[in-house]
Design a protein around this motif. Structure first.
Motif, PDB file in Angstrom:
ATOM      1  N   HIS A 112      93.670  26.928   9.896  1.00 36.61           N
ATOM      2  CA  HIS A 112      94.172  27.514  11.035  1.00 36.61           C
ATOM      3  C   HIS A 112      94.150  29.561  10.215  1.00 36.61           C
ATOM      4  O   HIS A 112      93.910  30.811  10.264  1.00 36.61           O
ATOM      5  CB  HIS A 112      95.941  27.965  11.492  1.00 36.61           C
ATOM      6  N   TRP A 113      93.750  29.333   8.614  1.00 39.65           N
ATOM      7  CA  TRP A 113      93.514  30.308   8.456  1.00 39.65           C
ATOM      8  C   TRP A 113      91.940  30.960   8.638  1.00 39.65           C
ATOM      9  O   TRP A 113      91.550  31.557   8.064  1.00 39.65           O
ATOM     10  CB  TRP A 113      93.173  29.773   6.431  1.00 39.65           C
ATOM     11  N   PHE A 114      90.948  29.896   8.830  1.00 40.91           N
ATOM     12  CA  PHE A 114      89.573  30.467   9.404  1.00 40.91           C
ATOM     13  C   PHE A 114      89.598  29.610   9.980  1.00 40.91           C
ATOM     14  O   PHE A 114      88.714  28.373   9.941  1.00 40.91           O
ATOM     15  CB  PHE A 114      88.903  30.515   8.064  1.00 40.91           C
ATOM     16  N   PRO A 115      89.791  29.256  11.012  1.00 44.95           N
ATOM     17  CA  PRO A 115      89.547  28.393  12.541  1.00 44.95           C
ATOM     18  C   PRO A 115      87.784  28.401  13.699  1.00 44.95           C
ATOM     19  O   PRO A 115      87.302  29.585  13.115  1.00 44.95           O
ATOM     20  CB  PRO A 115      90.653  29.566  13.973  1.00 44.95           C
ATOM     21  N   GLY A 116      88.149  27.616  13.101  1.00 48.48           N
ATOM     22  CA  GLY A 116      86.931  27.595  14.392  1.00 48.48           C
ATOM     23  C   GLY A 116      85.819  26.111  13.827  1.00 48.48           C
ATOM     24  O   GLY A 116      85.584  26.024  13.021  1.00 48.48           O
ATOM     25  N   MET A 117      84.708  26.328  14.204  1.00 45.95           N
ATOM     26  CA  MET A 117      83.886  25.135  14.308  1.00 45.95           C
ATOM     27  C   MET A 117      82.208  25.980  13.904  1.00 45.95           C
ATOM     28  O   MET A 117      82.097  26.744  13.615  1.00 45.95           O
ATOM     29  CB  MET A 117      83.681  24.431  15.284  1.00 45.95           C
ATOM     30  N   LYS A 118      81.100  25.147  13.098  1.00 47.36           N
ATOM     31  CA  LYS A 118      80.338  25.746  13.112  1.00 47.36           C
ATOM     32  C   LYS A 118      79.309  25.241  14.100  1.00 47.36           C
ATOM     33  O   LYS A 118      79.335  24.826  15.347  1.00 47.36           O
ATOM     34  CB  LYS A 118      79.649  24.783  11.631  1.00 47.36           C
ATOM     35  N   SER A 119      78.133  26.667  14.339  1.00 44.12           N
ATOM     36  CA  SER A 119      77.623  26.523  15.465  1.00 44.12           C
ATOM     37  C   SER A 119      76.592  24.856  15.331  1.00 44.12           C
ATOM     38  O   SER A 119      75.872  25.107  16.599  1.00 44.12           O
ATOM     39  CB  SER A 119      76.665  27.809  14.786  1.00 44.12           C
ATOM     40  N   ASP A 120      76.317  24.399  14.326  1.00 42.23           N
ATOM     41  CA  ASP A 120      75.345  22.905  15.442  1.00 42.23           C
ATOM     42  C   ASP A 120      76.429  21.539  16.019  1.00 42.23           C
ATOM     43  O   ASP A 120      75.914  21.191  16.391  1.00 42.23           O
ATOM     44  CB  ASP A 120      75.280  21.965  13.379  1.00 42.23           C
ATOM     45  N   ARG A 121      78.425  22.327  16.467  1.00 40.34           N
ATOM     46  CA  ARG A 121      77.925  21.483  16.983  1.00 40.34           C
ATOM     47  C   ARG A 121      78.001  22.175  18.642  1.00 40.34           C
ATOM     48  O   ARG A 121      78.288  21.583  19.316  1.00 40.34           O
ATOM     49  CB  ARG A 121      79.995  21.833  17.176  1.00 40.34           C
ATOM     50  N   CYS A 122      76.810  22.715  18.675  1.00 37.97           N
ATOM     51  CA  CYS A 122      76.347  23.850  19.881  1.00 37.97           C
ATOM     52  C   CYS A 122      75.763  22.608  21.025  1.00 37.97           C
ATOM     53  O   CYS A 122      75.088  21.501  20.504  1.00 37.97           O
ATOM     54  CB  CYS A 122      75.884  24.355  20.026  1.00 37.97           C
ATOM     55  N   THR A 123      76.272  22.258  21.904  1.00 44.09           N
ATOM     56  CA  THR A 123      75.821  21.467  22.996  1.00 44.09           C
ATOM     57  C   THR A 123      74.698  22.206  24.274  1.00 44.09           C
ATOM     58  O   THR A 123      74.198  21.580  25.299  1.00 44.09           O
ATOM     59  CB  THR A 123      77.043  21.146  23.386  1.00 44.09           C
ATOM     60  N   GLU A 124      74.762  23.315  23.971  1.00 43.52           N
ATOM     61  CA  GLU A 124      73.915  24.361  24.953  1.00 43.52           C
ATOM     62  C   GLU A 124      74.452  24.312  26.211  1.00 43.52           C
ATOM     63  O   GLU A 124      73.839  24.019  27.280  1.00 43.52           O
ATOM     64  CB  GLU A 124      72.032  23.656  24.383  1.00 43.52           C
ATOM     65  N   CYS A 125      75.684  24.241  26.868  1.00 39.02           N
ATOM     66  CA  CYS A 125      76.182  23.683  27.705  1.00 39.02           C
ATOM     67  C   CYS A 125      76.230  25.140  29.037  1.00 39.02           C
ATOM     68  O   CYS A 125      76.363  24.925  30.014  1.00 39.02           O
ATOM     69  CB  CYS A 125      77.652  23.454  27.758  1.00 39.02           C
ATOM     70  N   GLY A 126      76.059  26.473  28.240  1.00 39.22           N
ATOM     71  CA  GLY A 126      75.390  27.063  28.390  1.00 39.22           C
ATOM     72  C   GLY A 126      76.959  28.869  28.917  1.00 39.22           C
ATOM     73  O   GLY A 126      76.817  29.474  29.986  1.00 39.22           O
TER      74      GLY A 126
END
Length: 376
Positions: free
Chosen positions: A329-343
């Motif tokens: 929680h000190w720097f939340p979120g996933m890296k951008s290679d997790r993108c599934t191009e859901c739009g």
């Protein structure tokens, strides 16, 4: 050194505060850094329960005797929010014991980063009950909080009216928290800026492109002037690993007036160059793309891309990008290679950016060694 009133605490703090997260090579090193800071006019020393031996070293230095009497120093420590009052009572006692102090000038609820943390603060028998007891018996004089959380969470914490000061991330290269700065100022809270040299851009070692754009100023000097030119901001953290690292930053410690025309021109030059370099791919940091189904921190990822493309700030970009998925929680979120191009994000973007494509590009530019918090 200039001094500013720290909001409703009515303490007058030096515009630079000594952060003690990086002085831990040895007690002797810590002691030398503290004495050098005091000699240069710093009167506010800030530590935290979670910073390794930081509290212990500061306590030993205070016990050994410093060139400035305790009554002219202001000591802050930070303790993370707890779900119950008993744990916070124990933590306060332990910090005072390590610091060898009878009282703290300031206690910060550390890392109020999630909505659950805020619930703990607001709970009837939560951590604030113990904090309020410590204020009542004189062991704590002023109470604030630090946060690495969302703007909305920070604003909600400020609106509780529990706190007299706030420690925030806010820099020239990250202005998302500007509304929180304004809200805190309206409530006459002390405003302490966290790590403007490091988290604000790794400005001790800037790339040549950035140095050229900031000339005749250094990027570090210009960043400090952006903050000190704002009279709502009271003090900036400086966290040296050795005494020499105090010298360059404190050259601007007497320059805390309004921005000069040449400084304004340098900022305009930075802005114009970013617009030209990024063209139609510039993310304006509106955050409309969130929430992401894959929990990708899209605005932060694209902010880093902005800085890499415009100013060649690749070292900083890799440093911060590497923290994603590794700092909780000190720097939340996933890296951008997790993108599934859901739009999902595409129709929400007012600039009509091709967000999946920019996310992929950022990952290629910045993915490298995983990072972590220094203390966690």
């Amino acid at each position: 050194m200039q001094y500013r009133r720290f909001g409703k605490t009515n303490l007058h703090l030096s515009v630079f505060s000594l952060g003690t997260m990086r002085y831990l090579a040895s007690f002797e090193n810590a002691h030398q850094i503290i004495e050098q800071a005091l000699a240069l006019g710093i009167n506010h020393l800030e530590t935290a329960r979670g910073y390794g031996k930081s509290e212990e070293y500061l306590g030993r230095a205070l016990k050994a005797g410093l060139s400035i009497p305790r009554t002219k120093l202001y000591i802050t420590t930070k303790i993370s929010a707890t779900a119950d009052a008993d744990t916070m009572r124990r933590y306060i006692d332990e910090s005072l014991e390590r610091l060898q102090l009878d009282y703290l000038d300031c206690l910060g609820v550390h890392g109020l980063n999630t909505w659950q943390h805020l619930e703990w603060v607001q709970a009837k028998n939560g951590c604030m009950k113990a904090v309020e007891e410590a204020v009542a018996d004189g062991r704590v004089r002023h109470v604030g909080f630090s946060s690495h959380g969302s703007l909305e969470l920070i604003q909600a914490a400020i609106k509780t009216n529990f706190f007299e000061f706030v420690n925030l991330h806010y820099y020239y290269f990250f202005q998302r928290h500007a509304p929180a700065i304004q809200l805190a100022a309206e409530k006459d809270m002390g405003i302490f800026i966290i790590s403007p040299a490091d988290k604000g851009g790794k400005l001790y070692t800037p790339p040549q492109t950035l140095k050229d754009l900031c000339h005749p100023y250094s990027p570090l000097e210009l960043s400090y002037r952006f903050l000190l030119g704002d009279n709502r901001i009271n003090t900036l953290s400086i966290g040296p690993a050795n005494p020499d690292e105090l010298i360059e930053p404190l050259q601007v410690a007497d320059h805390d007036g309004e921005l000069k025309s040449a400084e304004i021109s340098a900022f305009q030059r930075l802005e114009n160059h970013q617009k030209l370099a990024l063209g139609t791919d510039k993310c304006s940091q509106c955050y409309a793309c969130l929430p992401c189904p894959e929990n990708i921190n899209i605005p932060e990822v694209l902010r880093l891309r902005n800085l890499v493309v415009a100013y060649d700030m690749k070292d900083y970009g890799q440093y911060r990008y590497g923290m994603l998925e590794n700092a909780g929680h000190w720097f939340p979120g996933m890296k951008s290679d997790r993108c599934t191009e859901c739009g999902d994000c595409l129709p929400r973007c007012p600039e009509k950016l091709d967000i999946p494509e920019l996310l992929e590009d950022t990952h290629q530019k910045l993915n490298g060694k995983a990072g972590r918090r220094l203390w966690g």
